[in-house]
Design an enzyme around this catalytic site. Structure first.
Site, mmCIF file in Angstrom:
data_model
loop_
_atom_site.group_PDB
_atom_site.id
_atom_site.type_symbol
_atom_site.label_atom_id
_atom_site.label_comp_id
_atom_site.label_asym_id
_atom_site.label_seq_id
_atom_site.Cartn_x
_atom_site.Cartn_y
_atom_site.Cartn_z
ATOM 1 N N LYS A 123 44.723 -105.845 11.752
ATOM 2 C CA LYS A 123 43.768 -106.937 11.944
ATOM 3 C C LYS A 123 44.132 -107.652 13.240
ATOM 4 C CE LYS A 123 40.229 -109.395 10.486
ATOM 5 N NZ LYS A 123 38.858 -108.845 10.549
ATOM 6 N N ASP A 163 44.131 -98.395 -3.180
ATOM 7 C CA ASP A 163 43.402 -98.530 -4.439
ATOM 8 C C ASP A 163 41.923 -98.205 -4.251
ATOM 9 O OD1 ASP A 163 45.633 -99.161 -5.842
ATOM 10 O OD2 ASP A 163 45.156 -101.254 -6.193
ATOM 11 N N ASP A 183 48.217 -101.616 0.194
ATOM 12 C CA ASP A 183 48.036 -101.829 -1.233
ATOM 13 C C ASP A 183 46.553 -101.809 -1.584
ATOM 14 O OD1 ASP A 183 48.430 -102.443 -3.878
ATOM 15 O OD2 ASP A 183 49.213 -104.448 -3.541
ATOM 16 N N ASP A 192 38.919 -104.397 7.923
ATOM 17 C CA ASP A 192 37.627 -104.573 7.278
ATOM 18 C C ASP A 192 36.715 -103.384 7.556
ATOM 19 O OD1 ASP A 192 37.775 -105.434 9.883
ATOM 20 O OD2 ASP A 192 36.641 -107.272 9.602
ATOM 21 N N TYR A 203 54.232 -109.776 1.275
ATOM 22 C CA TYR A 203 54.802 -109.696 -0.070
ATOM 23 C C TYR A 203 56.273 -110.110 -0.094
ATOM 24 C CZ TYR A 203 50.650 -107.069 -1.573
ATOM 25 O OH TYR A 203 49.376 -106.677 -1.869
#
Length: 356
Positions: A192, A252, A248, A224, A143
């Site tokens: 990851k 959610d 993020d 994942d 970001y």
């Protein structure tokens, strides 16, 4: 009487409504615990764009830095979707986090017993409930990396760069270990590492710091798999630590299995006591101004402010307990009850204040 200066960033959509609800609750709890709050509003997001042409005015930054803490509603909406990236309302969120040095985001995801029927997971999966704290790195990663457009192999292409320094990883990982020590002493680091170099450095540093926290059980999990495990067996998690983008997304997802995204607060912190507190949901422009929004996430964000910024644990507990009582009594807003006999934003706020 203790006095605290709070900056208010009402923002866009339902932001003004839910922030006003939290202010009402803070005033009420202040009367009970001899606390005085001074609230100063500042512009941010689309409201700031409309007023002065930019999503994060300098006056807002200065005001937030001069406050003891900051309460944020939400930013964004379709009205500003066609603006260039540097003028989008969401750009203000990144800007205020960077300006305040807020590198830690704490996002609790808890299933309230009264809301088990609202959880989309099978009853046997959530029979014992769950209580997760997601520790998300907030000022690094993709970001904040280099980005832009260029001519590529297949013509025009866009790029965003993920990068993390040792310092950025070390400080968020230490926050996570300290958080785990205060809870059930279990930490899951999400990365990851089978693909990304940033994740390999992340995992290496997690293992190095783990040697200093032998009382905390530590495990690695690929992002994942983490996304699957959150819906397969959420109770296995205590504290999760992860990067900006992964945090993020996963937070959610975690919010949805609690029954409603309208229930979850968050705290964005630096090394100082000052922080920024906000619900994790968006501006919900489809119901803005209709007195339908669930104020609980913002009210609980105010409770987190009392705890983390001001060390007013008794006042914070009073708000949390009041929310518990209201939910246990069967009161719901439209997001939890689908509109049937639902309370309005103001009515739910009234019930919370009654139960303080």
């Amino acid at each position: 009487m203790k006095q605290y200066k709070i900056g208010l960033l009402r923002g866009d959509g339902i932001g003004p409504e839910i922030v006003d609800s939290a202010v009402r609750v803070l005033k009420a709890v202040g009367e009970k615990f001899d606390l005085s709050f001074t609230f100063t509003p500042y512009l941010i997001g689309g409201a700031a764009i409309d007023a002065c042409g930019q999503p994060l005015p300098e006056e807002t930054v200065k005001g937030c830095l001069a406050s003891d803490s900051v309460l944020l509603g939400a930013v964004g909406g379709p009205k500003w979707d066609t603006l260039p990236g540097h003028l989008r309302p969401e750009k203000a969120l990144l800007g205020i986090r960077a300006a305040m040095g807020l590198f830690t985001n704490l996002r609790p995801a808890k299933l309230y017993p009264a809301l088990k029927d609202d959880c989309p997971l099978r009853a046997d999966i959530v029979a014992n409930g769950f209580d997760i704290m997601i520790v998300r790195e907030l000022t690094g990663g993709i970001y904040f990396g280099e980005r832009g457009y260029r001519e590529g192999k297949y013509g025009e292409e866009a790029y965003d760069t993920e990068s993390y320094s040792r310092m950025e990883i070390e400080r968020i990982v230490r926050v996570a270990f300290e958080t785990a020590r205060k809870r059930r002493k279990k930490l899951t680091s999400i990365d990851k590492a089978n693909v990304l170099e940033t994740s390999r450095l992340w995992r290496k540093i997690v293992h190095e710091i783990a040697a200093e926290y032998t009382d905390v059980e530590v495990s690695d999990m690929l992002v994942d798999n983490a996304a699957m495990q959150l819906v397969k067996n959420p109770s296995q998690f205590d504290v999760i630590v992860t990067s900006n983008m992964f945090g993020d997304i996963l937070s959610d997802e975690a919010s949805q299995i609690t029954g409603s995204i309208g229930m979850l607060p968050s705290a964005s912190l630096s090394g100082e006591t000052r922080g920024l507190y906000e619900p994790i949901h968006g501006s919900a422009p489809d119901i803005a101004g209709q007195n339908k929004a669930n104020p609980i996430a913002t009210v609980l964000s105010a409770a987190m402010m009392l705890l983390y910024a001001f060390n007013e644990s008794a006042a914070a507990d009073a708000i949390v307990n009041a929310v518990d009582k209201v939910l246990n009594a069967g009161y719901r807003t439209a997001d939890l009850r689908g509109g049937e006999n639902a309370l309005s934003t103001v009515e739910m706020t009234d019930k919370i204040i009654e139960n303080l």
